[in-house]
Enzyme design. Structure first.
Site: not given
Ligand code: 7XF
Length: 399
Positions: A59, A112, A186, A211
């Site tokens: 952790r 997001y 971000d 991503k």
């Molecule tokens: O916790 P995750 O790895 O899903 O990431 C959260 C997140 C943080 N920043 C940005 C710019 C994101 O696009 C995301 C996650 N986005 C996905 C999307 O927009 O498709 C989540 C699917 S509901």
């Protein structure tokens, strides 16, 4: 010694995070171990007291996770990086390490959905307020800064409208007001291959490594990148105590593997996206295309200034009511209807009812997210095939 700091991006993505192991394995092993042996009670005590380096418990840190962390730190130009179990784990650990009750976060008005919810519905319950502003308008930022402001938080290009924020200008204005303010960017949509916020003056970068960073649609993960002191605080407080959202060694292995081709993948995502954006822009069924590489897109000039290429993400509005548009998109055969992004497969989603369903109708309107907005994560397929799939799906709009 070969100085990796002086090497190019491709060399860093492959060679950063070099790991020595007894067998001499080229690829760092997966240390699937929760805990690490101490040679004595005294040694364990010294490690807990921070008097001796070495692993304690996964952790806190793990050798395989360290490999992925070192790669991301090198690529973002940060002193250190921290791997987390999800992008949301990175964002929450970074924010909980930066604010206390009574503080204020100034955030971009388009984020997001779960990041918006974390600030608007979550942190607000604990006395941390968030104000959502159009950070593309620098005068709005100047007017909103106050002694309570501890964090300025943004995405650029933002999810889902691709709005572009001038990172260098936001960082300059925030730091001129108070050098202690943390500007957190971000960088999920751009990746460090296209944009390096720390070099532009931001203090912290967060990622959903789910991503492009991993790039193969098989991991949920995140990173926080920044100064070593801050990353250490996030590791020993935000992650260890507040969220516990640690990256698994197996996910770190997959990420380190995916990162070796980040530049090549991003070049292809961008080249495909440019072709698809031009096709959609000229298509009579399409009302509007949101893509930072199109000359008539609002953020085009700033994107050109701060990004190497305009990215693989775009959004469109169709000239059709919502049900007709949905029926046409349901006819897509190659492109997949799914959330997430940055994968080899082209993914298409409806922001208002999926990724941004945490926004109320009023909040969607205030953020410029139209009810009909369809987001496209352009994949690595042959661009002609992606175009042909949209072409055939759009024929169903007329019916
Ligand atoms: O916790 P995750 O790895 O899903 O990431 C959260 C997140 C943080 N920043 C940005 C710019 C994101 O696009 C995301 C996650 N986005 C996905 C999307 O927009 O498709 C989540 C699917 S509901």
């Amino acid at each position: 010694m070969f100085d990796l700091n002086k090497c190019g991006f491709a060399t860093k993505q492959i060679h950063a995070g070099k790991h020595e192991n007894a067998a001499g394995a080229l690829t760092a092993p997966i240390y699937q171990s929760s805990t690490f042996e101490f040679c004595s009670v005294e040694q364990g005590g010294r490690r807990f007291a921070g008097q001796e380096n070495g692993f304690i418990y996964s952790r806190l840190s793990n050798p395989t996770v360290n490999v992925a962390e070192e790669k991301v730190a090198a690529l973002e130009g940060g002193e250190a990086a921290l791997g987390t179990a999800a992008g949301m784990g990175a964002i929450s650990a970074a924010l909980w390490s930066s604010v206390v009750a009574g503080d204020e976060i100034l955030a971009s008005d388009t984020l997001y959905g779960c990041t918006f919810s974390l600030m608007n519905h979550g942190m607000s319950k604990f006395g941390v307020s968030a104000k959502f502003l159009d950070l593309a308008n620098l005068e709005t930022l100047k007017a909103a800064l106050s002694p309570k402001t501890k964090v300025v938080y943004l995405e650029t290009p933002c999810n889902p409208t691709l709005k572009i924020v001038d990172i260098a200008e936001v960082a300059r204005i925030a730091h001129e007001y108070n050098p202690e303010i943390k500007v957190i960017v971000d960088n999920t949509f751009a990746t460090p291959y296209l944009q390096q916020p720390l070099r532009l003056g931001a203090d912290v970068v967060v990622h959903s490594a789910t991503k492009y960073i991993n790039g193969h649609g098989d991991v949920i993960a995140g990173f926080v990148v920044g100064k070593a002191d801050f990353i250490n605080t996030v590791r020993t407080f935000g992650l260890k105590d507040m969220t516990g959202a640690v990256m698994s060694p197996f996910d770190a292995f997959l990420i380190a593997r995916g990162l070796k081709t980040l530049d090549i993948r991003m070049e292809r995502h961008c080249a495909n996206a440019m072709k698809i954006a031009r096709f959609l822009h000229d298509h009579p069924a399409v009302e509007k295309v949101y893509y930072p590489g199109l000359e008539d897109f609002e953020g085009y000039e700033i994107a050109k200034k701060q990004m190497k290429l305009p990215g693989g993400m775009m959004a469109i509005e169709l000239k059709a009511d919502r049900d007709t548009a949905a029926a046409a998109l349901n006819k897509l055969q190659l492109c997949t209807i799914a959330v997430s992004l940055g994968d080899a497969e082209t993914l298409v989603e409806h922001a208002a009812t999926m990724t941004h369903s945490t926004y109320t109708r009023e909040e969607l309107a205030a953020s410029g997210i139209s009810e009909g907005l369809v987001r496209i994560s352009v994949g690595l397929e042959d661009p002609e095939d992606i175009i042909a799939d949209f072409e055939q799906a759009f024929t169903h709009l007329a019916k």
